[in-house]
Design an enzyme around this catalytic site. Structure first.
Site, PDB file in Angstrom:
ATOM      1  CG  ASP A   6      -2.085   0.763   1.794  1.00 34.03           C
ATOM      2  OD1 ASP A   6      -2.175   1.781   0.488  1.00 34.03           O
ATOM      3  OD2 ASP A   6      -2.438   1.587   2.464  1.00 34.03           O
ATOM      4  CD  GLU A   8      -2.884   8.032  -0.356  1.00 36.22           C
ATOM      5  OE1 GLU A   8      -3.740   9.544   0.249  1.00 36.22           O
ATOM      6  OE2 GLU A   8      -3.508   7.837  -1.316  1.00 36.22           O
ATOM      7  NE  ARG A  45     -11.462  11.675  -0.329  1.00 33.63           N
ATOM      8  CZ  ARG A  45     -10.431  10.320  -0.067  1.00 33.63           C
ATOM      9  NH1 ARG A  45     -10.966  10.130  -1.414  1.00 33.63           N
ATOM     10  NH2 ARG A  45     -10.609  10.047   0.766  1.00 33.63           N
TER      11      ARG A  45
HETATM   12 MG   LIG Z   1      -3.060   3.380   3.063  1.00 34.14          MG
END
Ligand SMILES: [Mg+2]
Length: 206
Positions: A6, A8, A45
């Site tokens: 992953d 972030e 968003r």
């Molecule tokens: Mg993450």
């Protein structure tokens, strides 16, 4: 073997909250921790950027300044000595390609935006959402063992489908899903665990 990571929360900070703060738009700062439905989250968003007239170029000017976590580049370089390294993320290529270069230029699988002619966001193509498991099964079909590292529920299918899940500073809900998986609190911990995994895979001829 393959290391699927992953982005972030593991190798770099979350990008949307940084955008939310910079443009003073709380709608942008919402994450999957606030709203479980990722498509709904993305719609909100996108709508928020349009209300404010923010173009992709505006968003990129902030997203491209995001720096990796300290030590993340070296961490990936060490992993690359043990196997193939790739990042599988719900981020967007338009935001994260510079970050990937700062991390050493590894492969990124992520989503893409759809744009209006004037540069405003129109929508998004979620190429990765729900596909993480398929990417892992493709590696399995090609004979690779897969270790995956994630921190949140959006990594669930990646972690469930891989051979060696590693939880990185996980949210509680993820910890509950993997009661016996190893947990790393920093990248040094993660590297130690993944080195052991690589050794085991090598012993087993993988
Ligand atoms: Mg993450």
């Amino acid at each position: 073997m393959v290391f699927a990571l992953d982005l972030e929360g593991v190798l770099a900070p979350e990008i949307w909250p940084i955008l939310g703060e910079r443009f003073e738009l709380p709608e942008l700062a919402l994450t999957t921790r606030d709203l479980g439905d990722f498509t709904e989250l993305m719609k909100r968003r996108v709508a928020a950027t349009r209300t404010r007239g923010l173009t992709l170029a505006d968003l990129k000017s902030v997203a491209h300044a995001v720096e990796p976590y300290l030590g993340a580049r070296d961490f990936l370089a060490r992993l690359r000595g043990l196997g193939q390294v790739m990042v599988i993320s719900d981020t967007f290529h338009e935001f994260s390609e510079p970050l990937m270069r700062k991390l050493g230029g590894h492969v990124l699988f992520a989503n893409r935006f759809e744009l209006e002619p004037d540069g405003l966001l129109k929508g998004f193509k979620l190429r990765i959402r729900g596909q993480k498991e398929r990417i892992v099964s493709g590696f399995h079909a090609a004979g690779y063992r897969v270790a995956a590292v994630g921190d949140s529920l959006n990594d669930l299918s990646l972690l469930k489908s891989c051979d060696y899940p590693l939880l990185f500073r996980p949210v509680e809900a993820l910890r509950v899903e993997f009661p016996s998986a190893p947990i790393a609190l920093n990248l040094d911990d993660a590297l130690r665990t993944l080195e052991l995994v690589a050794r085991e895979v090598e012993r087993n001829g993988g």
